[in-house]
Design a protein around this motif. Structure first.
Motif, PDB file in Angstrom:
ATOM      1  N   ASP A 169      -7.914  38.739  15.729  1.00 55.10           N
ATOM      2  CA  ASP A 169      -8.889  39.477  14.925  1.00 55.10           C
ATOM      3  C   ASP A 169      -9.066  38.877  13.539  1.00 55.10           C
ATOM      4  O   ASP A 169     -10.119  39.026  12.920  1.00 55.10           O
ATOM      5  CB  ASP A 169      -8.460  40.948  14.788  1.00 55.10           C
ATOM      6  CG  ASP A 169      -8.659  41.715  16.095  1.00 55.10           C
ATOM      7  OD1 ASP A 169      -9.355  41.188  16.986  1.00 55.10           O
ATOM      8  OD2 ASP A 169      -8.116  42.832  16.220  1.00 55.10           O
ATOM      9  N   TYR A 170      -8.027  38.207  13.042  1.00 48.61           N
ATOM     10  CA  TYR A 170      -8.155  37.562  11.733  1.00 48.61           C
ATOM     11  C   TYR A 170      -9.246  36.500  11.768  1.00 48.61           C
ATOM     12  O   TYR A 170     -10.056  36.378  10.855  1.00 48.61           O
ATOM     13  CB  TYR A 170      -6.822  36.927  11.323  1.00 48.61           C
ATOM     14  CG  TYR A 170      -5.785  37.921  10.855  1.00 48.61           C
ATOM     15  CD1 TYR A 170      -5.602  38.186   9.510  1.00 48.61           C
ATOM     16  CD2 TYR A 170      -4.991  38.606  11.778  1.00 48.61           C
ATOM     17  CE1 TYR A 170      -4.652  39.102   9.071  1.00 48.61           C
ATOM     18  CE2 TYR A 170      -4.035  39.525  11.367  1.00 48.61           C
ATOM     19  CZ  TYR A 170      -3.875  39.767  10.012  1.00 48.61           C
ATOM     20  OH  TYR A 170      -2.942  40.674   9.590  1.00 48.61           O
ATOM     21  N   ILE A 171      -9.254  35.724  12.850  1.00 47.77           N
ATOM     22  CA  ILE A 171     -10.262  34.681  13.001  1.00 47.77           C
ATOM     23  C   ILE A 171     -11.637  35.305  13.265  1.00 47.77           C
ATOM     24  O   ILE A 171     -12.643  34.898  12.683  1.00 47.77           O
ATOM     25  CB  ILE A 171      -9.882  33.724  14.144  1.00 47.77           C
ATOM     26  CG1 ILE A 171      -8.601  32.985  13.795  1.00 47.77           C
ATOM     27  CG2 ILE A 171     -11.015  32.736  14.433  1.00 47.77           C
ATOM     28  CD1 ILE A 171      -8.067  32.097  14.900  1.00 47.77           C
ATOM     29  N   SER A 175     -14.593  35.175  10.451  1.00 43.42           N
ATOM     30  CA  SER A 175     -15.787  34.420  10.848  1.00 43.42           C
ATOM     31  C   SER A 175     -17.039  35.272  10.763  1.00 43.42           C
ATOM     32  O   SER A 175     -18.103  34.788  10.361  1.00 43.42           O
ATOM     33  CB  SER A 175     -15.618  33.881  12.276  1.00 43.42           C
ATOM     34  OG  SER A 175     -14.552  32.962  12.352  1.00 43.42           O
ATOM     35  N   LEU A 176     -16.949  36.532  11.134  1.00 41.57           N
ATOM     36  CA  LEU A 176     -18.110  37.430  11.056  1.00 41.57           C
ATOM     37  C   LEU A 176     -18.559  37.626   9.608  1.00 41.57           C
ATOM     38  O   LEU A 176     -19.762  37.658   9.321  1.00 41.57           O
ATOM     39  CB  LEU A 176     -17.776  38.782  11.692  1.00 41.57           C
ATOM     40  CG  LEU A 176     -17.658  38.815  13.220  1.00 41.57           C
ATOM     41  CD1 LEU A 176     -17.171  40.182  13.694  1.00 41.57           C
ATOM     42  CD2 LEU A 176     -18.988  38.470  13.869  1.00 41.57           C
ATOM     43  N   CYS A 177     -17.598  37.751   8.700  1.00 41.09           N
ATOM     44  CA  CYS A 177     -17.947  37.889   7.277  1.00 41.09           C
ATOM     45  C   CYS A 177     -18.642  36.627   6.773  1.00 41.09           C
ATOM     46  O   CYS A 177     -19.608  36.699   6.017  1.00 41.09           O
ATOM     47  CB  CYS A 177     -16.683  38.156   6.454  1.00 41.09           C
ATOM     48  SG  CYS A 177     -15.952  39.780   6.739  1.00 41.09           S
ATOM     49  N   ALA A 178     -18.142  35.467   7.201  1.00 45.43           N
ATOM     50  CA  ALA A 178     -18.753  34.203   6.801  1.00 45.43           C
ATOM     51  C   ALA A 178     -20.126  34.036   7.444  1.00 45.43           C
ATOM     52  O   ALA A 178     -21.056  33.515   6.821  1.00 45.43           O
ATOM     53  CB  ALA A 178     -17.848  33.042   7.187  1.00 45.43           C
ATOM     54  N   LEU A 179     -20.260  34.481   8.687  1.00 44.63           N
ATOM     55  CA  LEU A 179     -21.546  34.397   9.386  1.00 44.63           C
ATOM     56  C   LEU A 179     -22.615  35.228   8.694  1.00 44.63           C
ATOM     57  O   LEU A 179     -23.774  34.814   8.613  1.00 44.63           O
ATOM     58  CB  LEU A 179     -21.384  34.880  10.830  1.00 44.63           C
ATOM     59  CG  LEU A 179     -20.970  33.845  11.873  1.00 44.63           C
ATOM     60  CD1 LEU A 179     -20.783  34.517  13.226  1.00 44.63           C
ATOM     61  CD2 LEU A 179     -22.008  32.738  11.972  1.00 44.63           C
ATOM     62  N   SER A 180     -22.239  36.401   8.206  1.00 44.19           N
ATOM     63  CA  SER A 180     -23.210  37.256   7.532  1.00 44.19           C
ATOM     64  C   SER A 180     -23.669  36.624   6.224  1.00 44.19           C
ATOM     65  O   SER A 180     -24.838  36.723   5.843  1.00 44.19           O
ATOM     66  CB  SER A 180     -22.625  38.653   7.276  1.00 44.19           C
ATOM     67  OG  SER A 180     -21.441  38.567   6.509  1.00 44.19           O
TER      68      SER A 180
END
Length: 210
Positions: A169-171, A175-180
């Motif tokens: 879940d860390y990855i 990654s989702l935060c960076a994607l947004s």
């Protein structure tokens, strides 16, 4: 009767660069001219003069997002979300958690513009073509601002034990935060340059953000 938009835009930049504030104020009071002046120049002018209300309207606006730009940014976002969830074989993430992470990341990404403006207005610091200047700026301005903005939403998500409850879940959520963040950035790039750089944005910039 020539290239009025380019002439007005360049004139605004010249007045800002040369510190001719009185002439810039006069130029911005011209309704015909103002529509062609760079929003960046207008933001800097408003911030320098302490007009926080009008500045905020510019700083926290996405501008004129184009339909093609929105579709392109959404396709890139969707592709990498599907890939990340495909890699996450241990536990299926809930849709509400994914949307929460994306909204949190997108919201914090809006802080990038005022932080960049703060660097410029208070320190007069920006990219200028000089190797040492641009290296330091890339590290301590671009790097510090963007990496901080991307990590804060993830640190907030860490408080929710029901969301991040396994190592993978860390990855996934980082990654989702960076994607947004990349999604919001892509909206700007595709508005300014069209979809000509969609390939580089999708397979280099977006991955590097993650």
């Amino acid at each position: 009767q020539g290239n009025l938009s380019g002439a007005y835009s360049n004139l605004g930049k010249v007045y800002e660069a040369s510190g001719q504030e009185d002439k810039l104020i006069k130029l911005l009071s011209n309704t015909e001219a103002k529509q062609y002046i760079s929003e960046r120049v207008i933001r800097h002018h408003l911030l320098k003069n302490g007009n926080i209300k009008d500045y905020s309207a510019y700083a926290f606006s996405l501008g004129n997002v184009t339909t093609t730009g929105l579709v392109g940014a959404l396709l890139i976002l969707a592709f990498w979300i599907v890939f990340i969830l495909w890699v996450d074989v241990y536990e299926t993430e809930k849709l509400k958690h994914i949307l929460f992470a994306l909204c949190l990341g997108s919201g914090f990404s809006m802080l990038a513009t005022p932080l960049y403006d703060f660097y410029f207005v208070t320190l007069g610091w920006e990219l200028n073509g000089s190797y040492l200047n641009d290296l330091l700026y890339s590290i301590f301005a671009i790097g510090v601002i963007e990496e901080t903005i991307k990590i804060i939403p993830f640190l907030i998500l860490l408080r929710f034990k029901n969301i991040i409850n396994e190592s993978m879940d860390y990855i996934v959520y980082a990654s989702l935060c960076a994607l947004s963040f990349a999604f919001m950035e892509n909206l700007i790039y595709f508005h300014e340059n069209g979809l000509d750089n969609i390939l580089s944005r999708s397979v280099s910039a977006t991955i590097l953000h993650m």
